[in-house]
Design a protein around this motif. Structure first.
Motif: not given
Length: 422
Positions: A130-134, A136, A138, A151, A186
């Motif tokens: 899972y890549h966490e955007e805020p 940056g 994974s 999230h 994702q």
């Protein structure tokens, strides 16, 4: 068909009593100890036990514990540790969004989050992340599942009311589709998650259970209704108390039907409870080995939501060690347990295979023996380091580290999982 020639009412009563008897950690421990005694006597079909290697395992756990928590200020082993993955203070955001609520409402929201996240927490497989955007970053495995579910919860995925996203309710779960869950996690052809359908089935069944028991979960069908059942309305906060086993008992009483395993006595579903021919017990409980792993993992994960609003949780060590592949792997990789046929490690097994049932039972019993050895090496007592902290320090992390060194993170036994036990 009646049992032993008695009438159907008595059959139902016996089945209900047998199921209730298996919904306790005393039953888990007593039956696990039966299988450990049997293995030590050389009567197991699957394992031998090397008691001298317990000190090797204790040394591994103590070393990992001091590396992770040098001051030995160890939190509970719970889902909330996964929410801290990558050193990100995610809690601050949730705390800020709950700031306008009173203590029971904050507790209900945190319970909602913990319940749905734990039910989504089973083996993810080696190929998912899972890549966490805020941030940056994974994340994989349990940390990835934790961050993804965090999230999803903050985004209102499990709520039926867009104006109140920070909750889980029956209508929201009924409306949830596998496609939306896959999107939130994702999941795709290049990022496969093991057991997605199994997780989705558990969430659907959770929604049905919440809907069917408004006396526990309220008119909206929220897991957070457990707070109001376990803490007397109007109780002084801080100052109220709740026993850890009472949390587990309430979960087993109200949510045992959500597990898809289908294990049952009569019409009474047992959840994470499996057959083993050598386990002895009275009446209809004979031959059943209970674990309630995810329910106990959930109980551990609910300790802090109660504590954070001022409720004292007592009797922590009534819960058992968790019978999953990191704790069980620790015992195999340190030689405490040995497969009688090493070739079995190359096979794939299912959760109801007797070798897996016994491995899990021996794990529970041996964790109880390992914990005081770890405490002795660290110079602390059970008050400072209850089993929940030994696990966190601890056994789970040591099992993972050993698996990484030996097999690139894979467990020592390969279990075909539907995402609802491991």
């Amino acid at each position: 068909m009646s049992v032993l020639g008695v009438g159907p009412d008595l059959d139902t009563e016996r089945a209900e009593g047998a199921a209730a008897a298996l919904r306790s950690t005393s039953a888990v421990r007593e039956r696990a100890q039966q299988l450990l005694r049997r293995a030590r006597d050389g009567e197991s079909r699957w394992f031998s036990v090397d008691d001298d290697a317990l000190q090797t395992a204790a040394a591994e756990v103590a070393d990992v514990t001091t590396a992770r928590y040098p001051d030995l200020s160890i939190p509970f082993h719970s889902r909330w540790r996964h929410f801290e993955a990558g050193g990100v203070d995610r809690w601050a955001e949730l705390d800020a969004r709950l700031a306008g609520l009173d203590a029971p409402a904050r507790a209900r929201a945190m319970i909602d989050l913990a319940v749905v996240s734990v039910l989504l927490d089973a083996g993810a497989g080696p190929d998912w992340q899972y890549h966490e955007e805020p941030s940056g970053q994974s994340f994989t495995r349990s940390e990835g599942l934790g961050v993804a579910s965090w999230h999803a919860f903050l985004g209102g995925l499990f709520s039926s009311d867009a104006a109140h996203p920070l909750r889980v309710d029956a209508a929201g779960l009924h409306a949830l589709s596998a496609d939306r869950l896959a999107e939130a996690f994702q999941v795709g052809p290049a990022n496969p998650l093991v057991g997605l359908e199994g997780r989705m089935l558990v969430l659907r069944r959770l929604g049905e259970a919440l809907d069917a028991q408004p006396e526990v979960f309220g008119p909206q069908g929220r897991p957070g209704g457990l707070f109001d059942v376990l803490v007397q309305p109007g109780a002084d906060l801080p100052g109220a108390t709740v026993a850890a086993h009472d949390i587990l008992s309430q979960l087993l009483l109200t949510l045992s039907g959500i597990w898809p395993a289908g294990n049952a006595i009569g019409t009474h579903l047992l959840g994470d409870c499996w057959r083993h021919e050598a386990v002895r017990g009275p009446g209809l409980t004979d031959g059943w080995m209970p674990f309630h792993k995810l329910s106990q993992w959930l109980s551990y994960s609910l300790l802090e939501p109660f504590q954070w609003v001022g409720v004292q949780v007592v009797g922590l060590d009534a819960l058992t060690g968790l019978p999953e592949y990191r704790n069980g792997g620790l015992l195999l990789d340190t030689g405490v347990l040995r497969l009688l046929d090493p070739a079995w490690a190359a096979r794939s097994w299912t959760v109801d295979d007797e070798v897996v049932v016994e491995w899990r039972a021996l794990t529970v019993a041996l964790l109880d023996e390992l914990a005081p050895l770890v405490r002795a090496r660290l110079g602390v007592d059970a008050d400072r380091m209850p089993l929940a902290c030994v696990l966190e320090g601890g056994t789970w992390a040591a099992g993972r580290a050993l698996a990484q060194r030996a097999r690139g993170g894979l467990p020592p036994l390969s279990i075909v999982s539907d995402g609802t036990v491991f």
